[in-house]
Design an enzyme around this catalytic site. Structure first.
Site, PDB file in Angstrom:
ATOM      1  N   MET A   1      37.167  41.406  42.203  1.00 27.76           N
ATOM      2  CA  MET A   1      37.736  42.155  41.090  1.00 27.76           C
ATOM      3  C   MET A   1      36.688  42.403  40.022  1.00 27.76           C
ATOM      4  O   MET A   1      36.036  41.461  39.560  1.00 27.76           O
ATOM      5  CB  MET A   1      38.884  41.358  40.452  1.00 27.76           C
TER       6      MET A   1
ATOM      7  N   SER B   1      34.857  35.522  43.677  1.00 26.15           N
ATOM      8  CA  SER B   1      34.223  35.871  42.398  1.00 26.15           C
ATOM      9  C   SER B   1      32.712  35.948  42.468  1.00 26.15           C
ATOM     10  O   SER B   1      32.084  36.469  41.546  1.00 26.15           O
ATOM     11  CB  SER B   1      34.609  34.828  41.350  1.00 26.15           C
TER      12      SER B   1
ATOM     13  N   CYS C   1      37.010  35.052  29.972  1.00 21.43           N
ATOM     14  CA  CYS C   1      37.406  35.406  31.326  1.00 21.43           C
ATOM     15  C   CYS C   1      36.986  36.836  31.663  1.00 21.43           C
ATOM     16  O   CYS C   1      37.398  37.789  30.998  1.00 21.43           O
ATOM     17  CB  CYS C   1      38.920  35.256  31.449  1.00 21.43           C
TER      18      CYS C   1
ATOM     19  N   CYS D   1      44.762  35.988  31.301  1.00 20.27           N
ATOM     20  CA  CYS D   1      44.102  36.605  32.448  1.00 20.27           C
ATOM     21  C   CYS D   1      44.713  36.121  33.760  1.00 20.27           C
ATOM     22  O   CYS D   1      44.911  36.906  34.693  1.00 20.27           O
ATOM     23  CB  CYS D   1      42.612  36.288  32.405  1.00 20.27           C
TER      24      CYS D   1
ATOM     25  N   GLY E   1      40.623  35.661  46.157  1.00 15.80           N
ATOM     26  CA  GLY E   1      39.800  36.258  45.124  1.00 15.80           C
ATOM     27  C   GLY E   1      38.409  35.646  45.184  1.00 15.80           C
ATOM     28  O   GLY E   1      38.235  34.460  44.923  1.00 15.80           O
TER      29      GLY E   1
ATOM     30  N   SER F   1      35.250  29.657  44.787  1.00 13.65           N
ATOM     31  CA  SER F   1      36.022  30.584  45.616  1.00 13.65           C
ATOM     32  C   SER F   1      35.391  30.734  47.003  1.00 13.65           C
ATOM     33  O   SER F   1      36.112  30.933  47.989  1.00 13.65           O
ATOM     34  CB  SER F   1      36.145  31.942  44.932  1.00 13.65           C
TER      35      SER F   1
END
Length: 371
Positions: A41, A17, A202, A106, A15, A22
């Site tokens: 996402m 971000s 989040c 989340c 993932g 990340s």
């Protein structure tokens, strides 16, 4: 799941971000020899304005990192899943005058459910994130453990994960501290090496929290009083305040009161009244134990016998506290602390540990009032 196959045979989707954690996590996986792809996402569309949820800027940063690292970037919109599985409960809890933790939900519902399912459908063997946590495996199964950086450790927010989710998860940052991650990003020349860490709700981001909640919750002002019943002012709605809160109370100097900070000690829903105290450790703020609901155990089952002595924390970064879980079943548990705890907040999580092993947690229902 973990297998004996070499990294080169394992496809991992991380993932991405747009943040530095990340990005470096992706680099570390590549260095270890995994087949790495990334996924960005987008999970929030409501009131998605520049200055609040900067999804477009984050996507641009994620694209730049993926291009520099030479990995494919997938994009997906989980806004519907986020609203249905996380935000709806978030609002429901605030309406009930509790203080939920959306980051915990989340992680369980989006990052390690919707994202995990999506990645597995793409043929991935596992997913990875930039969380600061560690996973180990033994004959009893998978364990979620504290990481090397005690300041950044995020096991508190991950305590609702289960065995299947941990089996398909990787946390490449577990052995690194945040300064080390920044240094690696600088060495790589990553665009986001000095990017500020994200804060706020989040996937929703930083914003004036009371103004944000006011879009979704009724505005119900009422009186602010001391524990002795002295009128101090007017609150904007009990849902906008949390136990122990000091900032943003909207009261100035109070006649005949000593000059000291005020803290939220209670919400009287019957009278729609907010109760404030001045002592940081006022008896109304201190509790010796708590009742909690919906206990979740990472191992899949509760400890064998109660009372069970362990460690716990009531909020992210709180030092671990000694406690006894007096009883627990599928519906709830009772916890007694070795020393009184401040501002035990309904809706927040109590998370349990045995040494560095995160055992799981539960949702706080109420604290036991000290007398």
């Amino acid at each position: 799941m973990y297998t004996g196959s070499p990294p080169s045979a394992q496809r991992i989707i991380i993932g991405l971000s747009g943040g530095v954690d990340s990005a470096v996590a992706a680099h570390l996986l590549i260095e270890q020899g995994y087949q790495v792809e990334a996924l960005f996402m987008k999970n929030w569309e409501e009131d998605d304005r520049v200055g609040y949820c900067a999804a477009a800027a984050d996507l641009a940063d994620a694209q730049a990192v993926a291009q520099q690292l030479g990995i494919r970037l997938h994009t997906v919109n989980f806004a519907t899943e986020y609203w249905d599985r996380v935000f709806a409960e978030f609002l429901s809890e605030y309406q009930a005058l509790r203080t939920p933790n959306p980051d915990v939900l989340c992680n369980r519902e989006i990052k390690f459910a919707a994202f995990l399912d999506y990645a597995l459908d793409l043929g991935a063997d596992a997913i990875a994130t930039g969380h600061y946590a560690r996973i180990t495996q033994d004959a009893q199964g998978f364990h979620l453990r504290l990481c090397a950086d005690a300041e950044k450790d995020q096991t508190y927010f991950l305590h609702l994960l289960n065995q299947a989710q941990l089996a398909h998860a990787r946390f490449p940052l577990h052995a690194h501290t945040k300064p080390q991650i920044r240094a690696i990003a600088q060495q790589l020349g990553l665009k986001n090496a000095t990017k500020k860490d994200s804060t706020g709700i989040c996937f929703i981001g930083e914003r004036r929290f009371r103004d944000f909640l006011a879009h979704y919750l009724p505005h119900s002002p009422g009186p602010i009083e001391t524990a002795e019943g002295i009128h101090l002012g007017e609150h904007q709605g009990l849902a906008y305040y949390t136990l122990g809160q000091r900032q943003g109370l909207g009261i100035g100097g109070v006649a005949h009161a000593r000059e000291a900070a005020w803290y939220v000690a209670a919400k009287d829903q019957t009278r729609n009244t907010l109760i404030l105290v001045q002592d940081h450790q006022h008896p109304l703020l201190m509790t010796s134990g708590l009742d909690a609901l919906q206990p979740h155990w990472i191992a899949g089952t509760a400890p064998a016998a109660f009372p069970f002595s362990c460690l716990a924390r009531l909020r992210h970064r709180q030092p671990l506290q000694h406690c006894d879980i007096l009883s627990a079943d599928d519906n709830g548990c009772q916890v007694r602390f070795a020393t009184p705890q401040r501002a035990v907040t309904p809706g927040q999580s109590v998370v349990f540990y045995r040494d560095d092993d995160c055992l799981g947690g539960a949702v706080i229902e109420r604290g036991w009032r000290n007398h």
